[in-house]
Design an enzyme around this catalytic site. Structure first.
Site, PDB file in Angstrom:
ATOM      1  N   GLU A   1       0.816  -1.219   0.000  1.00  0.00           N
ATOM      2  CA  GLU A   1       0.000   0.000   0.000  1.00  0.00           C
ATOM      3  C   GLU A   1       0.849   1.270   0.000  1.00  0.00           C
ATOM      4  O   GLU A   1       1.281   1.733   1.043  1.00  0.00           O
ATOM      5  CB  GLU A   1      -0.941   0.013   1.222  1.00  0.00           C
TER       6      GLU A   1
ATOM      7  N   LYS B   1      -2.491  -2.057  -3.118  1.00  0.00           N
ATOM      8  CA  LYS B   1      -3.544  -1.201  -2.543  1.00  0.00           C
ATOM      9  C   LYS B   1      -3.175   0.262  -2.767  1.00  0.00           C
ATOM     10  O   LYS B   1      -2.513   0.876  -1.926  1.00  0.00           O
ATOM     11  CB  LYS B   1      -3.721  -1.506  -1.048  1.00  0.00           C
TER      12      LYS B   1
END
Ligand code: 13P
Length: 343
Positions: free
Chosen positions: A177, A222
């Protein structure tokens, strides 16, 4: 039989499903509870998460996995059942946030580096034993005057890559992420600046993953969506967000990656759903595209619950509604009319 990284990753982005990010640290969940005037205690945090994980239809039909915080993965429901077992019984996969947060990057005012690599191999082994089959690490990139610097991007990409390699060694799928903030301290940038920074960041992340010998078929990315800063006077349309996000992803994310699960990052609940649906409706994509929302899946549920036991069913209904709308968006089939009908 032990599931492979690829099996787990595929289940995380199964059609019509996405991930519930319920990994708020104790500091962050306190801020959420403050909005309903509820004291944050180990019991109130447990009661809240138990309400979500016991929302059986939402979990079973729309939530492929749940990202937990260290406290939560060790907690049991009121009746003594471990929360991890409730998640698994609903056919969902327990995951765990393993980073120790974004800390000021020395020498680079206003930028951060995410910590938590020391001892990570041992912690991953423990989390695996506790039932986690995927993990999350969030690197944070802020846009502002002279920011982000190349150094902050590379340092965060390198930490993400080292984390991802350790996860795969442990049989755990890393959610990678790198979040380019839409709501930092100077969030006046327009959508094109976000596009440029997101492109540079994702290039650096995939270069670092390659150098670290991470198997891209066993990760989930992500990212943020490509979107104007929240204080930018010139906000882009939903169609523009969807289009520019897809352009950047196609330029940077190898097709070996099985799935992309967006963060919501401060978008309104409905905007996060609409953007995802528009992207999935845009035609065939080389990866599955779904949600891994925190705020955009939980805000309505927290409000409906209000910390009161008599409102558990109302909180679960609010959660089911958002989970259902985002499940539709993951198939490109959400419409504003469906939103109204179901509400
Ligand atoms: P938001 O969807 O609230 O941005 O949270 C997702 C997340 O996990 C951030 O790390």
């Amino acid at each position: 039989m032990t599931e492979t990284l690829q099996d787990i990753a595929r289940r995380m982005v199964a059609r019509g499903k996405g991930i519930l990010a319920a990994d708020e640290s104790s500091g962050t969940i306190k801020k959420r509870f403050d909005t309903i005037g509820l004291a944050s205690t180990a019991d109130s945090r447990r009661d809240y998460r138990e309400m979500l994980f016991r929302a059986d239809t939402a979990m079973r039909e729309h939530i492929s996995g749940v990202i937990l915080y260290d406290e939560t993965i060790r907690q049991s429901a009121r009746d003594g059942t471990p929360l991890v077992e409730i998640i698994k019984a609903a056919g969902s996969i327990p995951g765990i946030k393993v980073d120790a947060g974004a800390k000021p990057l020395a020498g680079y005012p206003g930028e951060t580096i995410t910590e938590g690599l020391d001892g990570l191999r041992e912690r991953l082994a423990e989390y695996y034993a506790l039932g986690a089959r995927f993990a999350k690490w969030r690197g944070v990139i802020a846009i502002g005057e002279g920011k982000p610097t190349d150094y902050a991007i590379v340092a965060n990409a390198d930490a993400l890559a080292r984390y991802a390699a350790l996860c795969q060694e442990a049989g755990i799928v890393p959610i990678v992420e790198p979040e380019v903030l839409m709501d930092g301290e100077e969030a006046t940038h327009d959508i094109d600046r976000c596009a440029a920074v997101t492109r540079t960041t994702l290039h650096a992340v995939f270069a670092a993953l390659d150098a670290a010998r991470v198997d891209l078929t066993g990760i989930i990315l992500k990212p943020n969506m490509v979107i104007a800063g929240k204080d930018c006077p010139n906000q882009a349309s939903a169609a523009e967000v969807a289009e520019k996000t897809l352009v950047v992803l196609k330029q940077t994310v190898p097709t070996a990656v099985p799935g992309i699960a967006f963060l919501s990052g401060g978008q309104s609940d409905e905007a996060a759903t609409e953007h995802l649906s528009l992207m999935n409706a845009a035609g065939p994509l080389p990866w599955a595209l779904t949600f891994s929302y925190g705020r955009a899946l939980q805000a309505a549920a927290i409000k409906a619950w209000g910390g009161k036991p008599e409102n558990v069913a109302a909180g679960q209904r609010a959660f089911l509604h958002r989970a259902r709308m985002n499940g539709l968006a993951a198939g490109g089939a959400w419409t504003p009319e469906l939103e109204r009908e179901a509400a």
